[in-house]
Enzyme design. Structure first.
Site, PDB file in Angstrom:
ATOM      1  CG  ASP A  64      -2.558   5.076  -2.671  1.00 40.97           C
ATOM      2  OD1 ASP A  64      -1.723   4.246  -3.044  1.00 40.97           O
ATOM      3  OD2 ASP A  64      -3.427   4.827  -1.818  1.00 40.97           O
ATOM      4  CG  HIS A  88      -2.144  -0.897   0.999  1.00 33.19           C
ATOM      5  ND1 HIS A  88      -3.121  -0.641   0.062  1.00 33.19           N
ATOM      6  CD2 HIS A  88      -2.496  -2.053   1.621  1.00 33.19           C
ATOM      7  CE1 HIS A  88      -4.035  -1.586   0.108  1.00 33.19           C
ATOM      8  NE2 HIS A  88      -3.680  -2.461   1.047  1.00 33.19           N
TER       9      HIS A  88
END
Length: 492
Positions: free
Chosen positions: A283, A253
């Protein structure tokens, strides 16, 4: 009389009526207090108060009429729906006051970049006619599709039946990153589902997917299969580790990706642990923005060459590119790898966040000398710090002085103190507070869409603005409908 003249007369009359009730008496008393006892009688003071009130009301009425006649006040501002939009603190009607002041004091720009209202819907935004197939996922890929849809692309999201995971925990009506898109569904593990999706990609200009490397290939929808059918297609692949490398097939992540770039190590205070910056850096900055840049660049090239290609947008690559300025400073000796010891990482006392008297926070970014001088004046610090502030040995004491000064007043009080100055001081706002901020309101930075607060599309365009945001779709569009609309070939 013209409607504008009638409007001016009405505004002036109403303003004078209110002023007569609330203001003439006070104005007369003020004038008499200041000069009336020496120069004017109370009766003459009343006349002067009435005169000044009339001039002010006429000026405001003219500005409002001019603004309305130019169509700069969105009708939605007067609608019942606007009541649900978060408002600024009670300092006057901010949207109306803003346009009045702009019309009185500021020249009209020749090309204003603004968020269009629903009534002025633009049917030719920058990416109008572009067809994008997005495979449903979480994180950076849906945001990439939203940015393209905001700019006018026809984005169709292919969802999987009974898909689980984090994305399924949020109801569709709250998935703001799906705004402006259409949703369809297909079982990618069945031949019928794959054939239907092939029909979409055969007609599409671009594709966005955020699965682990190899997933699309196992589904029979990899670049080799798809590009063989549609050689002009741009195949956008958004992952954390990239399509190749020892970690490519492993899970991760945002926090893991930025950890491996050096970016996470640079964030935090001296002596403390690295602080994850939510998931903005990996992200969305390193992933979404570079995916959008890559897909658009490849689409431009495809228009020239007639050939598509694969865009491998890895978050570790994007974050690495974002580190270029810091790496340049490192090589020049202007940055130290020790966290919390540099200009932009809370090392410098004049570039940090401080608590105010009410427990809320103030952001200080007075790097340049002239800005620092404005900060010193506003805080009431001793003038000697202007000379010593670049001496790192004085930084602990300077930090103590800044903190002590800011701790004497509330956040909003400091906002008022530094309003209009170049001290580079700003209140730290929550999202709800930001939506009520006067500057944000002036730019329509946040919009209310059917009771849901959303960010406005960015960036702004002077000639081909994006369409106004819409509510996230809830219902599915049959693939057959999209195929019929898209015809038999890509839009190019």
């Amino acid at each position: 009389m013209t409607p504008e003249v009638v409007f001016i007369v009405l505004v002036v009359a109403i303003a004078l009526a209110f002023d007569f009730i609330n203001g003439f008496h006070d104005s007369a008393n003020s004038i008499a207090t200041v000069v009336g006892t020496r120069v004017l009688t109370p009766g003459v003071a009343v006349v002067w108060a009435a005169f000044f009130s009339f001039v002010a009301a006429f000026t405001v009425g003219t500005a409002v009429a001019k603004t309305v006649s130019k169509g700069l006040i969105d009708r939605k501002m007067f609608s019942r729906d606007a009541r649900s939009i978060p408002r600024a603190p009670p300092l006057g009607w901010h949207p109306l006051r803003r346009v009045i002041l702009r019309e009185i004091f500021l020249p009209s720009p020749t090309a204003e970049c603004r968020v269009p209202s629903a009534e002025s819907r633009n049917e030719n935004p920058p990416l109008s006619g572009l067809r994008i197939v997005e495979f449903a996922g979480i994180g950076p890929a849906p945001l990439a599709g939203m940015l393209l849809a905001d700019l006018g692309a026809d984005v169709v999201v292919v969802e999987r039946p009974n898909a689980g995971g984090i994305g399924s925990m949020i109801p569709r009506r709250h998935l703001i990153t799906n705004r402006g898109k259409r949703l369809t569904i297909a079982d990618l593990k069945s031949a019928a589902g794959r054939d239907a999706v092939f029909g979409l990609v055969d007609r599409a200009d671009g594709l966005i997917e955020g699965f682990r490397p190899g997933t699309m290939e196992r589904l029979g929808l990899g670049p080799d299969q798809v590009l063989a059918r549609n050689p002009r297609l741009v195949f956008g692949r958004l992952t954390g580790w990239g399509q190749r490398g020892p970690l490519a097939a492993t899970a991760g992540h945002d926090i893991n990706y930025i950890a491996l770039t050096g970016g996470l190590d640079a964030i935090g205070r001296a002596g403390g642990p690295p602080l994850p910056p939510v998931n903005f850096l990996g992200d969305y900055a390193g992933g979404t923005m570079f995916a959008v840049t890559g897909v658009l660049a490849a689409l431009l090239e495809a228009r020239r060459s007639g050939r598509g290609q694969v865009v491998d947008a890895a978050m570790i690559d994007g974050v690495g590119a974002l580190l270029a300025p810091m790496m340049g400073m490192l090589s020049a000796g202007a940055w130290t790898p020790v966290r919390g010891q540099n200009l932009f990482d809370t090392g410098a006392p004049f570039y940090d966040v401080y608590p105010a008297a009410d427990g809320r926070f103030v952001a200080v970014g007075a790097l340049e000398d002239e800005f620092f001088a404005a900060l010193v004046e506003g805080l009431g610090l001793p003038a000697g710090v202007l000379v010593t502030r670049w001496d790192r040995a004085t930084w602990p004491e300077l930090r103590r002085q800044i903190a002590a000064a800011i701790g004497q007043k509330t956040r909003d009080a400091w906002t008022a103190v530094f309003a209009g100055s170049d001290a580079c001081v700003a209140p730290v706002l929550s999202i709800a507070e930001a939506a009520r901020d006067e500057h944000q309101l002036s730019r329509q930075g946040f919009v209310d869409v059917e009771g849901q607060l959303q960010p406005a599309p960015a960036p702004r365009f002077s000639r081909t603005p994006p369409r106004p945001p819409t509510a996230p779709p809830v219902d599915l569009t049959p693939i057959e409908v999209v195929l019929s609309e898209w015809g038999n070939s890509p839009s190019a």
